[in-house]
Design an enzyme around this catalytic site. Structure first.
Site, mmCIF file in Angstrom:
data_model
loop_
_atom_site.group_PDB
_atom_site.id
_atom_site.type_symbol
_atom_site.label_atom_id
_atom_site.label_comp_id
_atom_site.label_asym_id
_atom_site.label_seq_id
_atom_site.Cartn_x
_atom_site.Cartn_y
_atom_site.Cartn_z
ATOM 1 N N GLN A 1 -4.209 4.689 -0.590
ATOM 2 C CA GLN A 1 -4.312 4.508 0.862
ATOM 3 C C GLN A 1 -3.683 5.650 1.648
ATOM 4 O O GLN A 1 -3.873 5.752 2.862
ATOM 5 C CB GLN A 1 -3.635 3.199 1.288
ATOM 6 C CG GLN A 1 -4.323 1.954 0.773
ATOM 7 C CD GLN A 1 -3.627 0.719 1.298
ATOM 8 O OE1 GLN A 1 -2.627 0.303 0.741
ATOM 9 N NE2 GLN A 1 -4.129 0.167 2.384
ATOM 10 N N GLY B 1 2.624 -3.922 2.520
ATOM 11 C CA GLY B 1 2.378 -3.331 1.209
ATOM 12 C C GLY B 1 1.538 -2.085 1.393
ATOM 13 O O GLY B 1 0.846 -1.940 2.411
ATOM 14 N N HIS C 1 -5.879 -2.435 -5.328
ATOM 15 C CA HIS C 1 -6.155 -1.093 -4.778
ATOM 16 C C HIS C 1 -6.142 -0.040 -5.876
ATOM 17 O O HIS C 1 -6.952 0.887 -5.867
ATOM 18 C CB HIS C 1 -5.079 -0.688 -3.757
ATOM 19 C CG HIS C 1 -5.367 -1.115 -2.356
ATOM 20 N ND1 HIS C 1 -6.495 -0.719 -1.675
ATOM 21 C CD2 HIS C 1 -4.665 -1.892 -1.491
ATOM 22 C CE1 HIS C 1 -6.471 -1.240 -0.450
ATOM 23 N NE2 HIS C 1 -5.367 -1.960 -0.309
ATOM 24 N N CYS D 1 -5.308 -5.491 5.691
ATOM 25 C CA CYS D 1 -5.112 -4.263 4.921
ATOM 26 C C CYS D 1 -5.066 -3.096 5.902
ATOM 27 O O CYS D 1 -5.909 -3.012 6.801
ATOM 28 C CB CYS D 1 -6.277 -4.096 3.947
ATOM 29 S SG CYS D 1 -6.179 -2.617 2.931
ATOM 30 N N LEU D 2 -4.120 -2.184 5.713
ATOM 31 C CA LEU D 2 -4.015 -1.038 6.622
ATOM 32 C C LEU D 2 -5.266 -0.162 6.567
ATOM 33 O O LEU D 2 -5.562 0.553 7.517
ATOM 34 C CB LEU D 2 -2.773 -0.200 6.290
ATOM 35 C CG LEU D 2 -1.415 -0.868 6.568
ATOM 36 C CD1 LEU D 2 -0.285 0.045 6.100
ATOM 37 C CD2 LEU D 2 -1.256 -1.215 8.033
ATOM 38 N N HIS E 1 -2.735 -7.766 -4.275
ATOM 39 C CA HIS E 1 -3.554 -6.954 -3.366
ATOM 40 C C HIS E 1 -3.354 -5.460 -3.660
ATOM 41 O O HIS E 1 -4.316 -4.696 -3.735
ATOM 42 C CB HIS E 1 -3.171 -7.300 -1.918
ATOM 43 C CG HIS E 1 -3.879 -6.523 -0.853
ATOM 44 N ND1 HIS E 1 -4.705 -7.114 0.081
ATOM 45 C CD2 HIS E 1 -3.889 -5.199 -0.560
ATOM 46 C CE1 HIS E 1 -5.185 -6.180 0.899
ATOM 47 N NE2 HIS E 1 -4.697 -5.005 0.541
ATOM 48 N N GLU E 2 -2.096 -5.054 -3.868
ATOM 49 C CA GLU E 2 -1.808 -3.625 -4.100
ATOM 50 C C GLU E 2 -2.315 -3.161 -5.463
ATOM 51 O O GLU E 2 -2.858 -2.062 -5.587
ATOM 52 C CB GLU E 2 -0.317 -3.334 -3.939
ATOM 53 C CG GLU E 2 0.278 -3.665 -2.575
ATOM 54 C CD GLU E 2 -0.543 -3.205 -1.384
ATOM 55 O OE1 GLU E 2 -1.223 -2.155 -1.483
ATOM 56 O OE2 GLU E 2 -0.554 -3.911 -0.357
HETATM 57 ZN ZN LIG Z 1 -4.776 -3.066 1.264
#
Ligand SMILES: [Zn+2]
Length: 165
Positions: A51, A46, A136, A90-91, A132-133
């Protein structure tokens, strides 16, 4: 399409509430395409626009669908049911993995790249990624709600278990 650099913590864009998309311009379509390329390149499941340095309410979520990732513009959770605890990463936090409690089932309303409003019900891991997204886009980070961070040994074990995907 272009692979974009990933913004990592503690860049302040990650804790800012992202702005709604008011018009689906070519720039938004380009962003979606680039985010797809970027998510694949980084092996993510995701990705949210902040990000990649764009404070916009745009996110993508990996699916098993051959047509590509689910693209969410201005997503909003309209139903949340049950509870589930599972491991997330998470990236934007390359070395952090930990357990997080989320709703087990959700419904999300969003706009697609054609400008149509859609609704979708998701369970289990897909529901987790979508939550989660969206978090963000509100400037929230999974580390703020992490129950427990995995130890290096647990992380190694977790990575071995998930090596196949
Ligand atoms: Zn993330």
């Amino acid at each position: 399409m272009m692979i974009l650099p990933i913004v990592t913590y503690p860049d302040e864009i990650l804790t800012k509430r992202a702005a709604a998309v008011t018009e689906i311009t070519n720039a938004v379509i380009q962003l979606l395409d680039d985010m797809q390329e970027t998510m694949q390149a980084y092996d993510g499941v995701g990705l949210a626009a902040p990000q990649v340095g764009q404070s916009l309410r745009v996110a993508i979520v990996e699916t098993d669908d051959e047509s590509g990732p689910l693209e969410l513009i201005n997503p909003k959770l309209i139903m949340q049911e049950g509870e589930a605890v599972d491991v997330e990463g998470c990236l934007s936090f390359p070395d952090v993995f930990g357990t997080v409690k989320r709703a087990a089932k959700i419904a999300v309303r969003y706009v697609d790249r054609e400008g149509y409003e859609n609704e979708l019900v998701a369970h289990d891991y897909a529901a987790r990624i979508i939550q989660h997204e969206i978090e963000h886009l509100d400037g929230g980070l999974f580390t703020d709600r992490m129950i427990r961070r995995l130890t290096p040994e647990e992380l190694e074990e977790y990575m071995e278990e998930h090596d196949d995907d």
